[in-house]
Write an enzyme that holds these catalytic residues in place. Structure first.
Site, mmCIF file in Angstrom:
data_model
loop_
_atom_site.group_PDB
_atom_site.id
_atom_site.type_symbol
_atom_site.label_atom_id
_atom_site.label_comp_id
_atom_site.label_asym_id
_atom_site.label_seq_id
_atom_site.Cartn_x
_atom_site.Cartn_y
_atom_site.Cartn_z
ATOM 1 N N ASP A 62 0.820 -1.216 0.000
ATOM 2 C CA ASP A 62 0.000 0.000 0.000
ATOM 3 C C ASP A 62 0.860 1.274 0.000
ATOM 4 O O ASP A 62 1.741 1.429 0.843
ATOM 5 C CB ASP A 62 -0.882 0.055 1.251
ATOM 6 C CG ASP A 62 -1.896 -1.072 1.324
ATOM 7 O OD1 ASP A 62 -1.748 -2.050 0.561
ATOM 8 O OD2 ASP A 62 -2.819 -0.970 2.136
ATOM 9 N N GLU A 277 -11.856 -1.375 1.689
ATOM 10 C CA GLU A 277 -10.520 -1.003 2.136
ATOM 11 C C GLU A 277 -10.059 0.328 1.570
ATOM 12 O O GLU A 277 -10.414 0.727 0.462
ATOM 13 C CB GLU A 277 -9.517 -2.076 1.686
ATOM 14 C CG GLU A 277 -9.907 -3.473 2.140
ATOM 15 C CD GLU A 277 -8.706 -4.337 2.395
ATOM 16 O OE1 GLU A 277 -8.079 -4.148 3.454
ATOM 17 O OE2 GLU A 277 -8.387 -5.179 1.546
HETATM 18 C C1 FRU Z 1 -4.906 -3.257 1.847
HETATM 19 C C2 FRU Z 1 -4.671 -3.513 3.309
HETATM 20 C C3 FRU Z 1 -4.978 -2.287 4.110
HETATM 21 C C4 FRU Z 1 -4.114 -2.449 5.332
HETATM 22 C C5 FRU Z 1 -2.902 -3.187 4.789
HETATM 23 C C6 FRU Z 1 -2.355 -4.244 5.683
HETATM 24 O O1 FRU Z 1 -3.968 -3.861 1.016
HETATM 25 O O2 FRU Z 1 -5.435 -4.597 3.747
HETATM 26 O O3 FRU Z 1 -6.342 -2.153 4.394
HETATM 27 O O4 FRU Z 1 -3.824 -1.207 5.889
HETATM 28 O O5 FRU Z 1 -3.302 -3.784 3.575
HETATM 29 O O6 FRU Z 1 -1.196 -4.812 5.141
#
Ligand code: FRU
Length: 433
Positions: A62, A277
């Site tokens: 991310d 998300e």
């Molecule tokens: C999306 C996610 C986010 C979280 C992160 C955890 O890819 O699930 O929601 O912050 O990855 O690795």
């Protein structure tokens, strides 16, 4: 109840005198999700195997750009900065979530990124998950919103803010400097937002994370949207009520942005999907485009949708959100590589949006047809798991927005590009202050 205070149309006063008009959460319904269809305009091209890797040492997933208060991408003395979740490449990809560390990368051209270092010295949480970063030019400081997460298997999540850092730019490099203070902005309250304890019977994943800062385009109020769940009392993974993803909203109640108040969610996916998300906005032509990501495995029983970027549009914060393209689907991974990318982030670029993402698992086929399914990856030898995982920024995609319709119009051949500053995030939206 499933909707709670959201249905009361409350108007909640704040310490700064401003009051956000809240309203009922819009619904992403089973009917919408049932119409998901991977057409050409809504599908990403297969990622070329040769796309380059940004870091030799760290997996990257991310990612979010440093933005000014008004949402436009910051460009400081010619430099752009992005923040990414990272973890050592010594770990197998599945182990990275529990060791996620936010690092920054800088670039002069928006696609060649140099690693700067860690974003925080002493952040809250065992590890940190996604967020957003805002640079206030007058104060010369970064407000860094992130998720303070507790260790596996609990994964308790709280919304956090680190402030006090600024940037020192030179001809060749960018340094993050200054002492940072960290505060918890919000925790799940058990009424509007499900707590970890309340989620236990559901037996699937749980969310209270990913704060995305934005200034209300008309009133200037300081807000975040985040990924939450609505308490629905789901009893097991077969119970459709266990799938209760929402887009949460919180408003700052002081100018320092250290005190926040939870507002009702503005979008819910009850009986549809467990995870909405990294919610984020693009404001265009007076419209509020709300984007979220979701996974195939978090759709409720009886529904199917791909790992994809989904989107909704309304004319205000608590407006009547309509799923884009009828179903909500905006960019699906292609059927030939259904897990190749994830964590798409839409950013305004002229009249279009540019969407950044990371390379997830390549070479995996659909569970129903494939030789190796996503579930089987963890059982492979470490080196094979690592070979299947990208762990770097993917080629960015250009998407055209046209009212409630969208279309992927290009894959950028210079890869992983973040648009530069100067394109304000509020086309056609008047400012109220
Ligand atoms: C999306 C996610 C986010 C979280 C992160 C955890 O890819 O699930 O929601 O912050 O990855 O690795």
């Amino acid at each position: 109840g499933a909707i709670g205070a959201a249905s009361l149309g409350l108007s909640i006063g704040t310490g700064t005198g401003a009051a956000v008009e809240t309203g009922e959460a819009s619904a992403w319904t089973r009917e919408h999700a049932n119409s998901i269809e991977l057409t050409d305009g809504l599908t990403a091209p297969v990622i070329d195997e040769n796309s380059d890797v940004i870091s030799d040492d760290y997996w990257i997933w991310d990612t979010w750009p440093l933005r000014y208060r008004d949402g436009s991408i910051a460009k400081i003395n010619g430099w752009q900065v992005v923040f990414s979740l990272t973890a050592s490449k010594e770990l197998v990809p599945g182990a990275r979530h529990n060791e996620a560390t936010i690092r920054y990368f800088y670039s002069r051209n928006g696609h060649d990124w140099t690693e700067g270092g860690t974003a925080f010295e002493n952040p809250l949480g065992h590890h940190q998950w996604a967020g957003s970063a805002m640079y206030d030019q007058e104060e010369d400081q970064i407000y860094h919103f992130y998720t303070a997460t507790s260790p596996e298997p609990e994964f308790r999540q709280r919304l956090a803010l680190g402030k006090g850092a600024s940037l020192e730019t030179g001809p060749r490099s960018v340094n993050l400097v200054g002492d940072q203070e960290h505060v918890i902005m919000a925790e799940a309250d058990g009424e509007l937002y499900q707590t970890l304890e309340q989620s236990r019977d559901e037996g699937i994943v749980y969310a209270f994370r990913d704060p995305w800062y934005f200034e209300h385009p008309e009133t200037g109020e300081d807000l975040v949207v985040f990924e939450g769940n609505t308490p629905t009392g789901g009893e097991n993974p077969d119970d459709p009520q266990s799938y209760n993803g929402n887009v949460g909203v919180a408003q700052a109640t002081n100018d320092e942005l250290t005190d926040w108040e939870l507002l009702p969610p503005n979008l819910e996916a009850i009986e549809v999907n467990q995870q909405l998300e990294r919610p984020h906005y693009v404001f265009q032509d007076g419209k509020w485009y709300l984007f979220v990501l979701s996974h195939e495995f978090t759709f409720a029983p009886g529904l199917w949708g791909p790992d994809a970027l989904y989107g909704f549009v309304a004319d205000s914060l608590y407006g009547d959100y309509e799923p884009l393209n009828g179903s909500g689907l905006v960019i699906a991974n292609p059927e030939a590589a259904p897990f190749q990318g994830y964590s798409w982030l839409a950013m305004p670029q002229g009249n279009d949006v540019l969407v950044e993402s990371f390379e997830n698992f390549r070479g995996l086929d659909d569970t129903s047809r494939g030789e190796i399914s996503l579930d089987e990856v963890g059982a492979l030898p470490d080196e094979e798991q690592k070979e299947l995982f990208g762990g770097t920024l993917a080629p960015s995609l250009k998407v055209q927005l046209d009212g409630t319709e969208t279309r992927v119009i290009a894959e950028l051949n210079d890869g992983h590009f973040i648009p530069s500053g100067g394109s304000p995030n509020r086309n056609g939206n008047g400012r109220g202050r």
